[in-house]
Write an enzyme that holds these catalytic residues in place. Sequence first.
Site, mmCIF file in Angstrom:
data_model
loop_
_atom_site.group_PDB
_atom_site.id
_atom_site.type_symbol
_atom_site.label_atom_id
_atom_site.label_comp_id
_atom_site.label_asym_id
_atom_site.label_seq_id
_atom_site.Cartn_x
_atom_site.Cartn_y
_atom_site.Cartn_z
ATOM 1 N N CYS A 77 16.917 18.462 33.075
ATOM 2 C CA CYS A 77 16.760 17.867 31.746
ATOM 3 C C CYS A 77 16.726 18.533 30.374
ATOM 4 O O CYS A 77 17.168 18.040 29.475
ATOM 5 C CB CYS A 77 15.825 16.780 32.031
ATOM 6 S SG CYS A 77 14.082 17.427 32.271
ATOM 7 N N ASP A 279 17.978 9.737 26.970
ATOM 8 C CA ASP A 279 17.339 9.946 28.432
ATOM 9 C C ASP A 279 18.304 10.768 28.937
ATOM 10 O O ASP A 279 19.491 10.125 29.534
ATOM 11 C CB ASP A 279 16.813 8.918 28.769
ATOM 12 C CG ASP A 279 15.878 9.246 30.076
ATOM 13 O OD1 ASP A 279 16.047 10.430 30.385
ATOM 14 O OD2 ASP A 279 15.164 8.271 30.498
ATOM 15 N N HIS A 281 17.841 11.563 32.344
ATOM 16 C CA HIS A 281 17.451 11.424 33.753
ATOM 17 C C HIS A 281 18.423 10.223 34.390
ATOM 18 O O HIS A 281 17.899 9.231 35.074
ATOM 19 C CB HIS A 281 16.103 10.923 33.682
ATOM 20 C CG HIS A 281 15.199 12.025 33.270
ATOM 21 N ND1 HIS A 281 14.893 12.176 32.061
ATOM 22 C CD2 HIS A 281 14.696 13.111 33.677
ATOM 23 C CE1 HIS A 281 14.240 13.361 31.699
ATOM 24 N NE2 HIS A 281 14.081 13.938 32.929
#
Length: 398
Positions: A77, A279, A281
């Site tokens: 990430c 994000d 993820h």
Amino acid sequence: MESVLSKYEDQITIFTDYLEEYPDTDELVWILGKQHLLKTEKSKLLSDISARLWFTYRRKFSPIGGTGPSSDAGWGCMLRCGQMMLAQALICRHLGRDWSWEKQKEQPKEYQRILQCFLDRKDCCYSIHQMAQMGVGEGKSIGEWFGPNTVAQVLKKLALFDEWNSLAVYVSMDNTVVIEDIKKMCRVLPLSADTAGDRPPDSLTASNQSKGTSAYCSAWKPLLLIVPLRLGINQINPVYVDAFKECFKMPQSLGALGGKPNNAYYFIGFLGDELIFLDPHTTQTFVDTEENGTVNDQTFHCLQSPQRMNILNLDPSVALGFFCKEEKDFDNWCSLVQKEILKENLRMFELVQKHPSHWPPFVPPAKPEVTTTGAEFIDSTEQLEEFDLEEDFEILSV
């Protein structure tokens, strides 16, 4: 036809939900140096955010190093956030901050070339493969989670092999940005028969400048400036909040890397005391170039609502990013820092004119002598011996 209409209606629903999630307020939203009045400019805000390149976990790419992982889910990430920050710098460099993206619209060739820099292949200069293997030189095993400073050091080294974008990457040390060092790194002589040799003596340069001539006029190598910081011990110190938010207002802003331990986010702006972030993820399937040489970019832009986080919930370890295409942009950034950052009693970081005398001499980074070209330079970790192992400054606790 029905499937097309259904897909379009789904997209409208996403946009509507996104817009309704933001409060009806007179407050300004700041996104990477640009302001939006939320009450009247929600559609412009959406367009601005969706134009950012969005890099997420991917699966089913070729194994890293030949035998390594074929997905970065669970560990990549921060690398993806680093890619997003760098991609924004490249957008600003080639297309400008005001460039906008529209779904299924033909984009400039520079956009496609930028996107190809980040594909998940070992021959792409900023791929997950190159970043993970370069991380070995920073003491990180392939598949191990990175912190912001490690990613910054990796980008600095990979940029040395990227001749097309030709970026100078400066990563500050000890919370200090040194103006003299940056100008030494970014000022380059035009490549010509007369100026391809060594830089002229300082006395000659000064003489020409005083006469207003351009005989030895230096060019400016576009600057990616990354400032790793720790803004507290276990949580962010509230005294830094205002200065941190000011950085998103600067026209040079590339946002910030950070988040929570083992969960990295790319922060692109703020509304009130909430940070807006992309994000990484989400795990998507590897995308490669198509037969015509282009990349289908539909999964590289976030069309869903970006998430928000109260700034006081941010882990204190972050890395700020800035892009200065020209020297005047850097000079303007220095002025803004002196006005907005250095005015605080407890400064978020320092900006100094001269290289500190107690530091080792500054040597601009140079491309190592390896017998490869461009982005193909790392095929195995053995080649990483060309790099000096820098002290590891891990700024997000694992």
